[in-house]
Design an enzyme around this catalytic site. Structure first.
Site, PDB file in Angstrom:
ATOM      1  N   GLU A  79      -7.511   4.629   0.738  1.00 35.49           N
ATOM      2  CA  GLU A  79      -7.036   3.260   0.581  1.00 35.49           C
ATOM      3  C   GLU A  79      -7.920   2.204   1.225  1.00 35.49           C
ATOM      4  OE1 GLU A  79      -3.501   2.350   2.965  1.00 35.49           O
ATOM      5  OE2 GLU A  79      -3.373   4.463   3.531  1.00 35.49           O
ATOM      6  N   ASP A  97       2.536   7.027  -1.718  1.00 31.97           N
ATOM      7  CA  ASP A  97       2.022   5.825  -1.038  1.00 31.97           C
ATOM      8  C   ASP A  97       0.890   5.259  -1.886  1.00 31.97           C
ATOM      9  OD1 ASP A  97       1.221   3.888   0.734  1.00 31.97           O
ATOM     10  OD2 ASP A  97       0.551   5.262   2.297  1.00 31.97           O
ATOM     11  N   TYR A 132     -10.110  -8.000   3.003  1.00 31.16           N
ATOM     12  CA  TYR A 132      -9.180  -9.105   3.249  1.00 31.16           C
ATOM     13  C   TYR A 132      -9.972 -10.272   3.829  1.00 31.16           C
ATOM     14  CZ  TYR A 132      -6.601  -4.727   3.240  1.00 31.16           C
ATOM     15  OH  TYR A 132      -6.155  -3.477   2.908  1.00 31.16           O
ATOM     16  N   HIS A 182      -8.774  -1.587   8.906  1.00 27.39           N
ATOM     17  CA  HIS A 182      -7.958  -0.370   9.031  1.00 27.39           C
ATOM     18  C   HIS A 182      -8.750   0.852   8.598  1.00 27.39           C
ATOM     19  CE1 HIS A 182      -7.118  -0.324   4.639  1.00 27.39           C
ATOM     20  NE2 HIS A 182      -6.867  -1.614   4.727  1.00 27.39           N
ATOM     21  N   GLU A 210      -5.114   2.041  -3.391  1.00 29.42           N
ATOM     22  CA  GLU A 210      -4.716   3.259  -2.664  1.00 29.42           C
ATOM     23  C   GLU A 210      -4.166   4.303  -3.618  1.00 29.42           C
ATOM     24  OE1 GLU A 210      -1.345   2.719   0.000  1.00 29.42           O
ATOM     25  OE2 GLU A 210      -1.910   4.519   1.124  1.00 29.42           O
ATOM     26  N   ASP A 238       2.072  -2.613  -2.447  1.00 29.40           N
ATOM     27  CA  ASP A 238       1.962  -1.332  -1.742  1.00 29.40           C
ATOM     28  C   ASP A 238       3.375  -0.761  -1.728  1.00 29.40           C
ATOM     29  OD1 ASP A 238       1.606   0.793   0.004  1.00 29.40           O
ATOM     30  OD2 ASP A 238       0.425  -0.352   1.467  1.00 29.40           O
ATOM     31  N   ARG A 248      -6.390  -4.237  -1.870  1.00 26.42           N
ATOM     32  CA  ARG A 248      -6.391  -2.843  -1.433  1.00 26.42           C
ATOM     33  C   ARG A 248      -6.098  -1.989  -2.658  1.00 26.42           C
ATOM     34  NH1 ARG A 248      -3.368  -3.352   2.561  1.00 26.42           N
ATOM     35  NH2 ARG A 248      -1.305  -2.726   1.823  1.00 26.42           N
ATOM     36  N   HIS A 258      -4.796   8.585   5.631  1.00 27.28           N
ATOM     37  CA  HIS A 258      -3.876   9.271   6.543  1.00 27.28           C
ATOM     38  C   HIS A 258      -3.268  10.442   5.788  1.00 27.28           C
ATOM     39  CE1 HIS A 258      -0.511   7.230   4.435  1.00 27.28           C
ATOM     40  NE2 HIS A 258      -1.209   6.123   4.543  1.00 27.28           N
ATOM     41  N   HIS A 265       0.870  -5.717   6.750  1.00 23.99           N
ATOM     42  CA  HIS A 265       2.228  -5.181   6.544  1.00 23.99           C
ATOM     43  C   HIS A 265       3.202  -6.297   6.174  1.00 23.99           C
ATOM     44  CE1 HIS A 265       1.125  -1.368   8.998  1.00 23.99           C
ATOM     45  NE2 HIS A 265       0.748  -1.289   7.751  1.00 23.99           N
ATOM     46  N   HIS A 317       3.039   8.526   7.043  1.00 27.74           N
ATOM     47  CA  HIS A 317       1.887   8.875   7.887  1.00 27.74           C
ATOM     48  C   HIS A 317       2.229  10.242   8.428  1.00 27.74           C
ATOM     49  CE1 HIS A 317       1.128   4.293   8.475  1.00 27.74           C
ATOM     50  NE2 HIS A 317       0.722   4.733   7.308  1.00 27.74           N
ATOM     51  N   ASP A 365      28.864  -2.491  13.128  1.00 28.83           N
ATOM     52  CA  ASP A 365      29.286  -1.128  12.792  1.00 28.83           C
ATOM     53  C   ASP A 365      28.727  -0.673  11.441  1.00 28.83           C
ATOM     54  OD1 ASP A 365      30.721  -2.842  11.275  1.00 28.83           O
ATOM     55  OD2 ASP A 365      32.675  -1.920  11.656  1.00 28.83           O
TER      56      ASP A 365
HETATM   57 MN   LIG Z   1      -1.096   4.331   3.036  1.00 25.35          MN
END
Ligand SMILES: [Mn+2]
Length: 450
Positions: free
Chosen positions: A391, A278, A395, A357, A415, A267, A413, A361, A250, A368, A44
């Site tokens: 970005e 972002d 890798y 990638h 960004e 990130d 990365r 975006h 991710h 996004h 709950d």
């Molecule tokens: Mn991004």
């Protein structure tokens, strides 16, 4: 104070509604925009509530169990909007917080009319009479979908009235989402604040990272800054990835110890007034980049700077991606991680094991963000007021035996969030350091201060 409705924001939400109402009038369509339902986390316990982006953009109203109905101008009747919301209830409010209530909603939010949410499905058929289309997004909320279909069936069965009734459902994307691509002044103000807060959090992480610290401590420090400075929440799950964890795109476990000699990829972006920031930065856990880390970092940084230069009216996300990709591939070839020529690697896609990638975006209410990426099959031209991320990353998997061992397990990365302006671009997140010399100076300072 019960609610925070700054007059400038009320006016901004009203201006957006007027624009959508004009669009709906041109199409002869009404729109039904329910807000999100609260979501259970477990048993709950619920997740902290966050309103639906389209609903928020047009109302500035953050309570659950609400819906906005937009009605087009029809003959003599002017276009108008009706907000359905929870009414005041002393007992309920004692448990779950204060409500704006029906009596005050119209004046506080600037909508034409407010009614109790319990009347939505009962009142909707009469409100839709005279409209030939209904703009509503199916597939998001099954109970609402059922009610909408029942409403349309009820209207079709009503033969006494000579008024047209909706024969067609149209998706919200062409109407509501296209309008979200070019940000207005109030939206940009929210996004600048989200960028400021995000910058403070990244700077705090840059100061406090040290060998032996746990990823979760850095996550906590970042999110502490977000909340301390007024952010609603992180705009997405914060990624704090030490060493080879950065190769998991991710990675959100954030639970391992940071080790000297490795890089840390962060990130993380704040959400302010429901607008997202972002940002990714990658820096040494110690004071200096290793030779291999630095070489790859400089490739990513050059790709990012080249790609940002490519952001301008008339350019496109596709063009920005191609510029970043070329710089990454040329860098990989120069370092010997790719052994073919840049042209061959671009052609064959051999770079995909290092860069899998896209580069950009849309960014806005959703991280996004909504809005089509192509128009009639062609890349959509950028225009002033659009906001996108840039970005690029590289890798090298820890088990990639196609490259020398010294390169393995490095993930990088970089960004930033970029606003398209008439003159070209503005980097909203420029306050967060990324140059090699500046990053090393700040890291050395941070470690010396401990
Ligand atoms: Mn991004």
């Amino acid at each position: 104070m019960l609610h925070r409705y700054a007059p400038v924001r009320v006016a901004a939400h009203a201006a957006r509604r007027r624009r959508i109402l004009a669009e709906l009038t041109a199409r002869g369509a009404a729109a039904l925009i329910p807000t999100a339902r609260p979501k259970a986390r477990n048993a709950d316990t619920e997740h902290r509530y966050r309103p639906d982006s389209d609903f928020w953009r047009l109302t500035g109203f953050g309570e659950p169990h609400s819906a906005l109905v937009l009605l087009p101008a029809l003959g003599e009747r002017a276009a108008r909007c009706v907000l359905f919301l929870r009414d005041s209830d002393r007992d309920q409010e004692l448990w779950s917080g204060r409500r704006l209530g029906v009596a005050r909603a119209a004046a506080m939010l600037g909508v034409d009319e407010a009614r109790p949410i319990e009347l939505l499905w009962k009142d909707l058929p009469a409100l839709l009479e005279g409209c030939s289309k209904l703009c509503y997004r199916t597939g998001v909320d099954a109970p609402n979908d059922g009610e909408v279909l029942a409403t349309l069936a009820k209207l079709r069965a009503k033969t006494r009235s000579n008024l047209p009734v909706p024969q067609e459902l149209i998706d919200t994307a062409p109407v509501l989402h296209e309008a979200r691509l070019v940000k207005d002044d109030a939206e940009l103000a929210s996004m600048r604040r989200a960028a400021f807060i995000t910058a403070q959090a990244h700077l705090a992480a840059l100061r406090e990272t040290a060998p032996g610290a746990n990823e979760r401590e850095i996550e906590a420090r970042i999110e502490y800054e977000f909340r301390r400075l007024g952010a609603d929440a992180p705009a997405y799950n914060t990624i704090v990835a030490g060493g080879a964890n950065a190769c998991v795109l991710h990675y959100v476990d954030n639970e391992l110890e940071l080790r000297d000699g490795e890089l840390l990829l962060i990130d993380a972006g704040a959400e302010f007034e429901h607008y997202a920031c972002d940002v990714t930065r990658t820096f040494p856990v110690g004071a200096r980049f290793s030779a291999e880390q630095r070489a790859l970092y400089e490739v990513v940084l050059k790709a990012q700077l080249d790609a940002i230069e490519c952001v301008a009216p008339g350019s496109s996300i596709d063009a920005v991606h191609q510029v970043a990709l070329r710089a990454l591939v040329e860098g990989l070839c120069a370092l010997g991680l790719l052994r073919e020529s840049a042209e061959t690697a671009l052609e064959s896609g051999a770079y995909r094991r290092f860069y899998m990638h896209r580069t950009s975006h849309w960014l806005g209410l959703d991280v996004h963000d909504a809005g089509a990426y192509s128009l009639a099959g062609a890349p959509r031209p950028l225009a002033p007021g659009m906001v996108l991320t840039v970005e690029p990353g590289l890798y090298v998997a820890p088990d990639d035996d196609t490259v020398e061992e010294r390169w393995r397990g490095i993930g990088i990365r970089i960004e930033d969030d970029v606003l398209v302006t008439a003159a070209g671009r503005e980097v909203l997140t420029a306050a967060i350091p990324k140059g090699v010399a500046e990053v090393e100076r700040l890291r050395a300072q941070a470690l010396a201060a401990r």
